[in-house]
Scaffold this active site. Sequence first.
Site, PDB file in Angstrom:
ATOM      1  N   CYS A   1      -0.916   3.781  -6.255  1.00  0.00           N
ATOM      2  CA  CYS A   1      -1.822   3.152  -5.291  1.00  0.00           C
ATOM      3  C   CYS A   1      -2.033   1.738  -5.804  1.00  0.00           C
ATOM      4  CB  CYS A   1      -3.151   3.902  -5.234  1.00  0.00           C
ATOM      5  SG  CYS A   1      -4.451   3.011  -4.346  1.00  0.00           S
TER       6      CYS A   1
ATOM      7  N   CYS B   1       0.869  -1.178   0.000  1.00  0.00           N
ATOM      8  CA  CYS B   1       0.000   0.000   0.000  1.00  0.00           C
ATOM      9  C   CYS B   1       0.904   1.226   0.000  1.00  0.00           C
ATOM     10  CB  CYS B   1      -0.864  -0.033   1.262  1.00  0.00           C
ATOM     11  SG  CYS B   1      -1.841   1.458   1.531  1.00  0.00           S
TER      12      CYS B   1
HETATM   13  N1  DGL Z   1      -3.947   0.625  -1.645  1.00  0.00           N
HETATM   14  C1  DGL Z   1      -3.700   1.895  -1.031  1.00  0.00           C
HETATM   15  C2  DGL Z   1      -2.431   2.518  -1.668  1.00  0.00           C
HETATM   16  O1  DGL Z   1      -1.659   1.849  -2.325  1.00  0.00           O
HETATM   17  C3  DGL Z   1      -4.749   2.946  -0.960  1.00  0.00           C
HETATM   18  C4  DGL Z   1      -6.170   2.676  -0.631  1.00  0.00           C
HETATM   19  C5  DGL Z   1      -6.698   3.497   0.511  1.00  0.00           C
HETATM   20  O2  DGL Z   1      -6.996   4.698   0.345  1.00  0.00           O
HETATM   21  O3  DGL Z   1      -6.808   2.915   1.583  1.00  0.00           O
HETATM   22  O4  DGL Z   1      -2.190   3.683  -1.492  1.00  0.00           O
END
Ligand code: DGL
Length: 263
Positions: free
Chosen positions: A189, A75
């Site tokens: 993301c 993430c």
């Molecule tokens: N998967 C998360 C990232 O790579 C973002 C999703 C969220 O806002 O929780 O930033």
Amino acid sequence: MPASPTLLVFDSGLGGLTVLREIVRLRPDARVVYVADDAFFPYGQRSEEAVIGRVVPLIGELIAAHAPDLVVIACNTASTMTLAPLRARYKVPFVGTVPAIKPACAASRTKRVSVLGTSATVRLEYTRALIRDFAQACKVTLVGSAHLAALAEAALGGRPISDQQIFAEIAPCFVKDGGVRTDAVVLACTHYPLLLDRLKALAPWPVDWIDPAPAIARRVATLLGGAAAPAGSPRDAQLIFTSGRRHPASGALLPFFGRPVAA
Ligand code: DGL
């Protein structure tokens, strides 16, 4: 590292599956525990203090429960905010996911690159420092998306998402600067590659969509060392939602694991 290591792969939701998919291709022998912190999703709408306060103790609990040999913070929002405190607090090695600005700028021919991330990721000093250090001659446009991660979750859950909803989130990435146009967009993301086909179809002109997942998987494989077990012998996998829910379309998640999953 043990011959068949245990990996903890962590995200706020299901975006980290795009990283997991690449890891299991390289190391099908690893035991995988995937944790989606859906009870606190979306991280991108939260403050740095709130995410650190949530993630640092939670990862401690998960390390105690699953004894991973390596933790992947799959993430960008969590990595840019918490990698430093996590590494300071816990001994296990961490691999993070941070905006792939360096390879995007190296690949861009027009020297116009956009970084598409959550509102939090593009606001952070960490991301701005990456641009200062690695943009070289590129002009970088930061695009904070409020809704794209949630749209990706919904699409994976089988809910219909309109082209207009997606286009509204990505449109600011496409910049015309005189006769020069953006030619690379960083997927900053881990949720966004879930929508890659639709992003390509909706783009006003073709660009390179830069997904760092294969590079992250190579880094994980390097740290694990040793050779993967022969293909056809995948280890078990576990999928945990911090809300305790079951995913409404769990069949759609299985291909990311490449093996049976206990949920
Ligand atoms: N998967 C998360 C990232 O790579 C973002 C999703 C969220 O806002 O929780 O930033």
